[in-house]
Design an enzyme around this catalytic site. Sequence first.
Site, PDB file in Angstrom:
ATOM      1  CE  LYS B  78     -26.618  -3.654  23.030  1.00  0.00           C
ATOM      2  NZ  LYS B  78     -27.452  -3.326  24.202  1.00  0.00           N
ATOM      3  CB  SER B 158     -26.007  -5.528  27.186  1.00  0.00           C
ATOM      4  OG  SER B 158     -26.977  -4.666  26.615  1.00  0.00           O
ATOM      5  CB  SER B 182     -28.125  -2.388  28.344  1.00  0.00           C
ATOM      6  OG  SER B 182     -28.137  -3.655  28.957  1.00  0.00           O
TER       7      SER B 182
END
Lengths: 95, 492
Positions: B78, B158, B182
């Site tokens: 990420k 997210s 997330s």
Amino acid sequence: MSLDKATVRKIAQLARLQVTEEAEQAMVGELNAILAFVEQLNQVDTAGVPPMTSVVEMRLRMRADEVTEGGDPEAVLANAPERAGDFFLVPKVVG
Amino acid sequence: MSALTDLTLAEQRDGLRAKEFSAVELAEASIAAMAEARALNAMVVETPERARADAARADARIARGEAGALEGIPVAVKDIFCTKGVGTTAASHILNGFVPTYESTVTAKLWNAGAVLVGKSNMDEFAMGSSNETSYYGRVENPWRRKGDNRGLVPGGSSGGSAAAVAARIVGGATGTDTGGSIRQPAALTGTVGIKPTYGRCSRYGIIAFASSLDQAGPMTRTVRDAAIMLGVMAGFDPKDSTSVDVAVPDYEAVLDKGVKGLRIGIPKEYRLDGMSAEIAALWQRGADWLRAAGAEVHEVSLPHTSYALPAYYIVAPAEASSNLARYDGVRYGLRAGGDNLTAMYENTRGEGFGAEVRRRVMIGTYVLSAGYYDAYYRKAQQVRTLIARDFKHAFDDVDAILTPASPTPAFAFGDKTDDPIAMYLNDVFTVPVNLAGLPGLAVPAGLNAQGIPLGLQVVGRAFDEATVLRVGRALEQAADFTMMPEPWWRS
């Protein structure tokens, strides 16, 4: 509690955020909706309840007061938008 | 033989060790899958050359018999983890051009264990969002689509890019971070597995901070076993993070198949929301039945302050974010906009560099922390947080794990909730309380709905008891027998 445009402008100044006139207007509605949403917390009786200060049961560790890294200005300045020697450059501060 | 990228992370590991294929071959397969899947916009940086070099090194280590736990395994990271020499922006324009000169502890652990970096995955800007629509680099599309319907769906957020990359079989594992859901919500929306460990389990050093008392890193994979393997590598004490906890990391994979016989599972009655959809209610019931059939004892528990979790979160998280994001001032890194004086430069840089959702949260956070409001908002929210943590503590006197749905709805269409921040926030209704209490939570796919898109369940455990959470997750996974794959419409 309800925010007006002047308060939104003041918060934007505190947050050092340039907000356009148009965005300011939209934000009044959005921020008030969020504040109305969090108002629910007033229904909870929190008398005598300590605020959470540590997420898990732990004590912060002490460490020896020693320099463990540093002394690498190139690494620190590598991403500087503007630099001069080993310094970050910013717009003129004093006239 | 199926494509190497279809193999789970554990199968890739075992195949590499048995020399059925090489790390270089596996890396090439992953690089090709990533290139074919650009329509998903799951990645913001592709690192094929780095992947090839990592893989060659891994092959050499395997040949020498020195393979680490993830030797030769391609992973996506990420874009919120600082990776030395590889651009990192947290999908924000304000970090435009930022190339870290240091490595996050979690990713350093991955590389030490032999993992291969294929790229950085897309995300909501600064991890603020539940649909991956707030990224400066554009939205990510969910690999799953409704049956007979070509309209794009959100992957959740997210960590939407990581979830999409895993679901689309670019990689077997990716890192995520979870501040209010997330990792778990995008896992649920993409039919993948994701675990948010206990606060303090994974080091936050080098992870771009959103809300420091809530942020945790964790793995996203296609199976519970893969999550166990990856978590074992990512977890562990780190003196560079003052809230990292110095407790031993168990061998999670070794305990996976111990089953759930005799375990006590709680069903929190307050999670039965008014208006809960029939498919989510049925899914939850099915999960409870599966665990009962596997020998667990299932009974109701009460978490009385559940409904106050989201409002508390939307004070605590923006407050901490407004403080953390104060560092983006155009002086030391990232974007700098012009201005006649220092203050104008700050304001212009931040106004230009932050997207709408980030600006909104910085504003809320600044307001609730401003003079005269601290007690009414932040202190009050932290008191409520104490009550929420107590609720869980009491529940865990009676049960070993708690079962809930992972998200209130399956994947939704782009734009569905972007005009209504509160509607978007409600996505995290089942996950946020777990962050507030600092507990471990796992999302595991449990089936498809009538439209053919995934639904997920969540397992919550005691602090530092990820092992039990994974065991329960494994039992659910076995019962659900979730083997469905999205149709690869994205392949170019």
